[in-house]
Design an enzyme around this catalytic site. Structure first.
Site, short mmCIF file in Angstrom:
data_model
loop_
_atom_site.label_atom_id
_atom_site.label_comp_id
_atom_site.label_asym_id
_atom_site.label_seq_id
_atom_site.Cartn_x
_atom_site.Cartn_y
_atom_site.Cartn_z
N GLY A 12 37.66 45.35 52.86
CA GLY A 12 38.52 46.06 51.91
C GLY A 12 38.58 47.55 52.21
N LYS A 75 40.61 38.86 55.66
CA LYS A 75 40.91 37.43 55.79
C LYS A 75 41.24 37.11 57.24
CE LYS A 75 45.77 37.65 54.39
NZ LYS A 75 46.09 39.05 54.34
N GLY A 76 41.54 35.86 57.51
CA GLY A 76 41.90 35.48 58.88
C GLY A 76 40.72 34.92 59.65
N THR A 138 31.32 50.55 51.54
CA THR A 138 31.74 49.73 50.41
C THR A 138 31.57 50.52 49.12
OG1 THR A 138 31.25 47.87 48.93
CG2 THR A 138 29.47 48.51 50.36
N ASP A 140 31.03 49.12 46.46
CA ASP A 140 30.05 48.37 45.67
C ASP A 140 28.61 48.86 45.89
OD1 ASP A 140 32.17 46.91 44.84
OD2 ASP A 140 31.50 44.99 45.63
N ARG A 175 37.99 52.12 17.80
CA ARG A 175 38.09 50.84 18.51
C ARG A 175 36.89 50.60 19.40
NH1 ARG A 175 44.20 51.28 20.95
NH2 ARG A 175 45.28 50.58 19.08
N GLY A 183 32.49 45.45 41.45
CA GLY A 183 31.05 45.19 41.57
C GLY A 183 30.86 43.70 41.50
O1 F6P Z 1 33.68 44.50 48.13
C1 F6P Z 1 34.43 45.46 47.48
C2 F6P Z 1 35.34 44.87 46.46
O2 F6P Z 1 35.91 45.99 45.88
C3 F6P Z 1 34.69 43.94 45.43
O3 F6P Z 1 34.07 44.63 44.37
C4 F6P Z 1 35.88 43.12 44.99
O4 F6P Z 1 35.48 41.88 44.46
C5 F6P Z 1 36.63 42.95 46.25
O5 F6P Z 1 36.39 44.10 47.02
C6 F6P Z 1 38.11 42.76 46.04
O6 F6P Z 1 38.76 42.67 47.26
P1 F6P Z 1 40.30 42.31 47.46
O7 F6P Z 1 40.96 42.27 46.12
O8 F6P Z 1 40.85 43.42 48.30
O9 F6P Z 1 40.32 41.02 48.17
#
Ligand code: F6P
Length: 360
Positions: A12, A75-76, A138, A140, A175, A183
């Site tokens: 990502g 992906k891929g 990342t 995360d 609210r 995460g």
């Molecule tokens: O690994 C980073 C991250 O942001 C995760 O927290 C999330 O689940 C994922 O990427 C989402 O990735 P995408 O929507 O780009 O497939």
């Protein structure tokens, strides 16, 4: 002939990818080397290879530009991860084709910038004979072996700002406001932004929650005359005894797409407490935009350090941040297990000392 190195960004996107590219190109140029950018992540190594020469002069402005000028993919044929710390073996034929790609491009080494999945692939590329060095990325912040990954600080800064804004509405309208952050397996963003943004409840994947506990906070605050509550929930947070909240397909190769737990939590809090409750999902906004000062510096140090690893021919290693220094660690030390928020660590204890609930 000039020494030529390659760089690719996998997984990502994340604030700071371009800053790493810039640092690698500048450090390489300083040594009289040239740098080739591999386009579209690992797939760009396969026949016909897709590349772009990275010229020193083109690096202007990259330090603060979001995304990656090289493109990326999670992906891929190179999807390297199918779950928490699990490794999917890349087809040996695909790895051999990638190695042939590296050789045909005349690359002395390849810098691979990516998260857990991409570093897992980097290791497999290394074992297949490609000289690689890794840079951990990342938002995360869940990669083992480094105290922090780049992108995390930028995501936390964004999420904290968002919580400040949600608090305005929570306070003005009496609210409950729920902010959903990213995460998947680790609650670093939720925990850091939750503390920095003054949240009352922080829900993270490491600590399963119950609605009784979450609603108790809302009701206790109400009884104290505090008519609003701020909740931050990581996308991978789970009600005790339940699984992730996912959106759609869980392919055999790709990880499940998370998201939606914020809406579920919001519905339950509203139903159980009778309080008006709203959700705001920050989603990919956390991955875009400029890196913070901290991340710009970290990316620059990581990029320069990656080139030094190539000079030393320390292949199969990645750079890691161990303040005050960056260090080299074998990629194998960083993959196969994720760095989650320690339950007895300072972050969780600080939050608890302040009366912030984890919903447990
Ligand atoms: O690994 C980073 C991250 O942001 C995760 O927290 C999330 O689940 C994922 O990427 C989402 O990735 P995408 O929507 O780009 O497939």
């Amino acid at each position: 002939m000039k020494t030529r190195i390659g760089i690719l960004t996998g997984g990502g996107d994340c604030p700071g990818l371009n800053a790493v590219i810039r640092a690698v190109v500048k450090s390489a140029t300083k040594r009289g080397w040239e740098t080739l950018g591999i386009l579209g992540g690992f797939e760009g190594l396969l026949h016909p290879t897709r590349t772009r020469a990275l010229d020193y002069h083109e690096m202007d402005g990259l330090l603060y530009l979001g995304g990656t000028i090289l493109g990326t993919s999670n992906k891929g044929r190179f999807s390297g991860k199918s779950g928490h710390g699990e490794t999917r073996k890349i087809d040996p034929g695909v790895l051999a084709e990638a190695r042939a790609g590296v050789e045909s491009l005349g690359l002395r080494a390849l810098v691979i910038v990516g998260g857990d999945g991409s570093l897992t692939i980097a290791q497999q590329c290394f074992e297949a004979g490609i000289p690689v060095v890794g840079v951990p990325k990342t938002i995360d912040n869940d990669i083992a072996g480094t105290v922090v990954t780049f992108g995390f600080d930028s995501a936390v800064a964004f999420a904290t700002d968002a919580l400040d804004r949600l608090r305005s509405t929570a306070q003005s309208h009496d609210r409950v406001m729920v902010g959903e952050v990213m995460g998947r397996y680790a609650g670093w963003i939720a925990a850091h932004a939750g503390i920095a943004g003054g949240a009352d409840v922080i829900l993270i994947p490491e600590i399963p929650f119950t609605y009784e506990s979450v609603c108790r906070v809302v009701n206790e605050r109400e009884a104290q005359g505090k008519r609003f509550t701020l909740v931050v929930v990581a996308e991978g947070a789970r009600e005790a005894g339940r699984d992730f909240v996912t959106q759609g397909e869980t392919g055999a190769i790709r990880e499940a797409r998370l998201g939606g737990v914020g809406a579920v939590v919001t519905g339950e809090i509203g139903r159980r407490t009778g309080k008006e409750t709203r959700v705001c999902v920050l989603g990919h906004l956390q991955r875009g935009g400029s890196p913070t000062t901290f991340d710009r510096l970290l990316c620059t140090r990581f990029g320069a350090s990656a080139v030094r690893l190539i000079v030393e021919e320390k292949y199969g290693y990645m750079v890691a941040h161990h303040p005050p220094d960056t260090r080299a660690i074998p990629i194998t030390e960083a993959i196969g297990c994720l760095r989650t928020v320690p339950l007895d660590g300072d972050i969780v204890r600080t939050a608890r000392d302040l009366g912030i609930s984890f919903g447990d």
